[in-house]
Design a protein around this motif. Structure first.
Motif, PDB file in Angstrom:
ATOM      1  N   CYS A 117       7.192   4.885  -7.039  1.00 42.75           N
ATOM      2  CA  CYS A 117       6.391   3.722  -6.612  1.00 42.75           C
ATOM      3  C   CYS A 117       6.892   2.434  -7.257  1.00 42.75           C
ATOM      4  O   CYS A 117       6.957   1.392  -6.603  1.00 42.75           O
ATOM      5  CB  CYS A 117       4.909   3.942  -6.914  1.00 42.75           C
ATOM      6  N   LYS A 162      -8.641  10.214  -1.832  1.00 36.16           N
ATOM      7  CA  LYS A 162      -7.609   9.400  -1.173  1.00 36.16           C
ATOM      8  C   LYS A 162      -7.175   9.935   0.192  1.00 36.16           C
ATOM      9  O   LYS A 162      -6.447   9.258   0.907  1.00 36.16           O
ATOM     10  CB  LYS A 162      -6.378   9.314  -2.084  1.00 36.16           C
ATOM     11  N   ASN A 212      -2.145   5.058  -3.153  1.00 36.05           N
ATOM     12  CA  ASN A 212      -3.416   4.531  -2.649  1.00 36.05           C
ATOM     13  C   ASN A 212      -4.093   5.461  -1.648  1.00 36.05           C
ATOM     14  O   ASN A 212      -5.322   5.453  -1.519  1.00 36.05           O
ATOM     15  CB  ASN A 212      -3.205   3.183  -1.951  1.00 36.05           C
ATOM     16  N   GLU A 213      -3.285   6.214  -0.922  1.00 36.09           N
ATOM     17  CA  GLU A 213      -3.846   6.973   0.201  1.00 36.09           C
ATOM     18  C   GLU A 213      -2.973   8.189   0.482  1.00 36.09           C
ATOM     19  O   GLU A 213      -1.782   8.160   0.190  1.00 36.09           O
ATOM     20  CB  GLU A 213      -3.832   6.019   1.404  1.00 36.09           C
ATOM     21  N   TYR A 234      -0.853   0.122  10.276  1.00 34.96           N
ATOM     22  CA  TYR A 234      -0.368  -0.140   8.900  1.00 34.96           C
ATOM     23  C   TYR A 234       0.812  -1.120   8.996  1.00 34.96           C
ATOM     24  O   TYR A 234       1.703  -0.930   9.829  1.00 34.96           O
ATOM     25  CB  TYR A 234       0.071   1.164   8.229  1.00 34.96           C
ATOM     26  N   ARG A 289       0.854  -1.177   0.000  1.00 29.62           N
ATOM     27  CA  ARG A 289       0.000   0.000   0.000  1.00 29.62           C
ATOM     28  C   ARG A 289       0.899   1.239   0.000  1.00 29.62           C
ATOM     29  O   ARG A 289       1.774   1.365   0.863  1.00 29.62           O
ATOM     30  CB  ARG A 289      -0.881  -0.041   1.255  1.00 29.62           C
ATOM     31  N   ASN A 290       0.703   2.138  -0.953  1.00 30.04           N
ATOM     32  CA  ASN A 290       1.518   3.352  -1.034  1.00 30.04           C
ATOM     33  C   ASN A 290       0.775   4.523  -0.404  1.00 30.04           C
ATOM     34  O   ASN A 290      -0.240   4.980  -0.936  1.00 30.04           O
ATOM     35  CB  ASN A 290       1.854   3.666  -2.491  1.00 30.04           C
ATOM     36  N   VAL A 291       1.288   4.971   0.738  1.00 25.34           N
ATOM     37  CA  VAL A 291       0.652   6.073   1.464  1.00 25.34           C
ATOM     38  C   VAL A 291       1.525   7.318   1.327  1.00 25.34           C
ATOM     39  O   VAL A 291       2.679   7.320   1.757  1.00 25.34           O
ATOM     40  CB  VAL A 291       0.470   5.726   2.963  1.00 25.34           C
ATOM     41  N   GLU A 332       4.375  -4.066   4.516  1.00 32.20           N
ATOM     42  CA  GLU A 332       3.436  -4.026   3.385  1.00 32.20           C
ATOM     43  C   GLU A 332       2.929  -2.621   3.105  1.00 32.20           C
ATOM     44  O   GLU A 332       1.975  -2.416   2.347  1.00 32.20           O
ATOM     45  CB  GLU A 332       2.250  -4.963   3.648  1.00 32.20           C
ATOM     46  N   THR A 333       3.567  -1.650   3.777  1.00 26.93           N
ATOM     47  CA  THR A 333       3.191  -0.249   3.561  1.00 26.93           C
ATOM     48  C   THR A 333       4.420   0.523   3.123  1.00 26.93           C
ATOM     49  O   THR A 333       5.493   0.369   3.708  1.00 26.93           O
ATOM     50  CB  THR A 333       2.665   0.376   4.880  1.00 26.93           C
ATOM     51  N   GLU A 374      -0.588   5.002  -8.777  1.00 27.86           N
ATOM     52  CA  GLU A 374       0.157   4.160  -7.830  1.00 27.86           C
ATOM     53  C   GLU A 374      -0.072   4.546  -6.374  1.00 27.86           C
ATOM     54  O   GLU A 374       0.214   3.774  -5.473  1.00 27.86           O
ATOM     55  CB  GLU A 374       1.659   4.228  -8.122  1.00 27.86           C
TER      56      GLU A 374
END
Ligand code: CTP
Ligand code: MG
Length: 227
Positions: free
Chosen positions: A126, A73, A48-49, A100, A2-4, A104-105, A46
């Motif tokens: 990303c 987002k 996500n948030e 998070y 997950r790309n924050v 995986e973040t 790319e």
């Protein structure tokens, strides 16, 4: 993964002057610096948030912006600190505390004062994060550099040894959290960017460099707004 993205907007913009912090100034296209910045991350497939970090006095102004802009987002507006590193650290610990996953973040820390970041840069960062745990963005130096000690020029180093850092600077969450925990435990800590914190406290972590571009400049002084 997950790309924050974390948009750092808690600074006072003292060097830029004006009657509000520079991230709230309106650009030629009618958007504020912060709006334009968030829009760029909203538009990236790319990402996500998005989390916005702002000064406590401006949380409600940013929340009003959320209502006005059609941002899908933005998941949180959190408070920053007195120094840039404090704002970054607040974002890192917010994500850790909110559960998070460390591995995986990815967290992309970006200066709100760089509203012209391109879709190409965000995509490259990303994509690089699929292989590397830390990624930065940089551009070549065009001026000759001098090494100076006590006001005297001591050397003229090869320019090709240097790059100028931009943002976003991106990390696996667990990796930057580890670096910042060590930074916080060091009583003499100092930092001007997040990659510097990683390099100092976790030198074993490889750092990928993505090509930035001149348009991704930082709005620092009043004159930077005139260009
Ligand atoms: N920043 C932040 N929290 C701080 C200081 C800076 O989130 N305590 C952010 C700024 O909002 C800016 C970015 O970090 O988008 C880069 O910092 P800089 O250009 O130095 O902005 P300011 O600190 O606001 O400006 P100045 O140093 O001139 O006061
Ligand atoms: Mg500053």
């Amino acid at each position: 993964m997950r790309n924050v993205a974390v948009i750092l907007a808690a600074g006072k913009g003292e060097r830029a002057g004006g009657d509000c912090p520079k991230q709230f100034r309106v650009l030629a296209d009618g958007r504020t610096v912060l709006e334009r910045c968030v829009d760029a991350f909203e538009a990236s497939e790319e990402v996500n948030e998005i989390v916005v970090v702002t000064h406590p006095a401006y949380v409600s102004a940013v929340q009003a912006m959320l209502l006005k802009c059609s941002w899908a987002k933005v998941s949180a507006v959190i408070e920053g600190g007195a120094e840039r590193w404090e704002s970054s650290w607040n974002a890192v610990r917010y994500l850790v505390a909110a559960g998070y996953a460390a591995d995986e973040t990815n967290i992309l820390l970006h200066d709100s004062a760089r509203p012209f970041v391109s879709e190409r840069i965000l995509g490259d960062v990303c994509r690089a994060l699929k292989e590397d745990e830390a990624v930065t963005v940089a551009v070549p130096v065009t001026d000759t550099l001098y090494i100076v000690r006590e006001g005297r020029l001591t050397d003229v180093p090869p320019r090709s040894d240097f790059l100028r850092a931009q943002t976003p600077q991106a990390f696996r969450l667990g990796v930057i959290a580890d670096a910042y925990r060590q930074f916080m435990a060091d009583s003499a800590h100092q930092a001007t960017d997040d990659i510097g914190v990683l390099r100092r406290y976790c030198p074993e972590v490889g750092i990928r460099i993505v090509a930035g571009d001149e348009a991704n400049r930082k709005l620092t002084y009043a004159a930077d707004f005139a260009q």
